[in-house]
Design a protein around this motif. Structure first.
Motif, PDB file in Angstrom:
ATOM      1  N   LYS A 191       0.833  -1.203   0.000  1.00 18.13           N
ATOM      2  CA  LYS A 191       0.000   0.000   0.000  1.00 18.13           C
ATOM      3  C   LYS A 191       0.867   1.252   0.000  1.00 18.13           C
ATOM      4  CE  LYS A 191      -3.899   0.071   2.061  1.00 18.13           C
ATOM      5  NZ  LYS A 191      -5.023   0.079   3.024  1.00 18.13           N
ATOM      6  N   ASP A 219      -1.471   6.698   1.248  1.00 17.03           N
ATOM      7  CA  ASP A 219      -2.783   6.186   1.658  1.00 17.03           C
ATOM      8  C   ASP A 219      -2.827   5.936   3.164  1.00 17.03           C
ATOM      9  OD1 ASP A 219      -3.553   6.302  -0.955  1.00 17.03           O
ATOM     10  OD2 ASP A 219      -3.582   4.128  -1.290  1.00 17.03           O
ATOM     11  N   ARG A 277      -3.277   9.245   4.845  1.00 19.59           N
ATOM     12  CA  ARG A 277      -4.678   9.686   4.708  1.00 19.59           C
ATOM     13  C   ARG A 277      -5.555   9.000   5.761  1.00 19.59           C
ATOM     14  NH1 ARG A 277      -3.080   9.527  -0.803  1.00 19.59           N
ATOM     15  NH2 ARG A 277      -3.284  11.601  -1.784  1.00 19.59           N
TER      16      ARG A 277
END
Length: 385
Positions: A113, A117, A120
């Motif tokens: 990932k 992200d 976030r």
């Protein structure tokens, strides 16, 4: 009045940092988080000593469950150190005032990932629970992508690039309730990297610290050197003095931090004393809840006493207390020890020399140190009179 950079304000529980507010003093619990009574007692001891923020490590679900009860029993403003598992954020968020994450550690969990992200996700958790964030950049665990792309001759560039990149993402998400820290065990590097970052981002509050400063009084001296030079320039909104001390003496970090600030505010500085790069340097991490054997603290003291014969040689010995910081943060030391529950790993730079029981490590380390001194003598490095 101390000079202050025009940073924005960030609320952490009942305390506000930045924007001219008093410089906050922080520390970290060294107890095992699952030992609720001991952790509450230490958090309260630190709070009574004047700690504005108290950090606790949470590495497992059991730690998170204990944290809920710790929160009920202490009035301290709490920050959790997420370490590798950023997903723990949503579990601990209801019980803390701030989350600290290390950009370099974001790569350890869910590797496929993108790091952005993950940030976030952390921002969403922080917003939902009204929390502050700290972007904690550390010399021993720099974002691997930034480390690989580092500029030749500028060892601090990867730290600055990592911190700046995370600030840009947080800003783009409209999340401004964050502070940054850039830490190293070398006071001169702490001064340089924080001064450079403050010029790049004078609006961002900075948390100052010399990581692995070591045993007092040396650890206090190293920290004072960095703090005096930075705070006198207006750089720094929160501080921590990281000392290798037993649990019962953890509040000494708060006492030392407050004394440094008091001296600075009254014009008493000692920056004429310079950290000597041509002498033996022993670095050791602060005692914290990740230490798996408290014999580490005694070992650090024994290393200091044993190595006195090499005090006038430019040799660095690192003594790390856990598997989180130990492997990476001993790589730059001439000789490194990182402590597991029942044995101590011995390294020479990045070379693994073996793992030895606690009662056998000191003579092995002494042998390696004697060899290093002999090599320096052979190269014409003469011990000072």
């Amino acid at each position: 009045m101390l000079p202050r950079n025009p940073t924005r304000s960030v609320q952490i529980g009942t305390v506000t940092v930045g924007a001219g507010h008093p410089i906050a003093v922080q520390s970290m619990c060294a107890t095992h988080t699952t030992d609720i009574d001991a952790t509450v007692a230490q958090a309260e001891d630190l709070r009574r000593a004047g700690a504005d923020v108290v950090r606790i490590a949470v590495d497992s679900r059991k730690d998170a469950e204990a944290l809920a009860e710790i929160r009920r029993q202490t009035k301290a403003n709490l920050v959790v150190d997420l370490q590798e598992n950023y997903r723990m954020a949503e579990v601990v968020a209801p019980h803390v005032d701030k989350l600290r994450y290390n950009p370099g550690h974001l790569y350890h969990h869910e590797r496929e990932k993108p790091w952005s992200d993950k940030v976030r996700y952390l921002v969403k958790v922080a917003q939902d629970h009204g929390l502050a964030l700290r972007v904690g950049v550390n010399c021993g665990s720099v974002d691997p992508a930034k480390a690989a792309a580092g500029e030749a001759g500028d060892p601090l560039a990867p730290m600055l690039a990592s911190a700046s990149e995370h600030c840009e993402l947080l800003d783009s998400l409209g999340f401004l309730r964050y502070v940054v820290s850039l830490k190293d065990s070398d006071p001169s590097k702490v001064v340089e990297v924080n001064s450079r970052f403050a010029r790049l981002r004078p609006d961002v509050p900075l948390h100052l610290g010399v990581t692995e400063a070591g045993l007092p009084p040396d650890g206090i001296i190293k920290t004072r050197i960095a703090f005096e030079q930075l705070i006198s320039q207006g750089v720094g909104d929160t501080i921590r003095v990281s000392l290798t001390v037993p649990n019962s003496r953890k509040s000494e970090e708060i006492v030392a931090g407050k004394q440094i600030l008091k001296d600075l505010s009254e014009g008493r500085t000692r920056s004429v004393v310079r950290f000597n790069p041509d002498a033996l340097n022993i670095i050791s991490c602060p005692s914290c809840s990740r230490v798996e054997n408290e014999a580490f603290i005694e070992l650090a003291q024994q290393v200091k006493e044993m190595s006195a014969f090499a005090k006038d040689y430019a040799i660095t010995i690192a003594v790390m207390g856990c598997r989180v910081n130990g492997p990476g943060e001993t790589d730059d030391a001439d000789l490194g020890l990182w402590c597991a529950p029942n044995y101590v790993n011995l390294k020479r730079k990045t070379e693994e020399l073996g793992a030895f029981p606690y009662d056998q490590i000191l003579p092995r380390l002494q042998g390696e140190l004697e060899q290093l001194v002999a090599e320096k003598k052979a190269l014409g490095v003469v011990k000072k009179a």
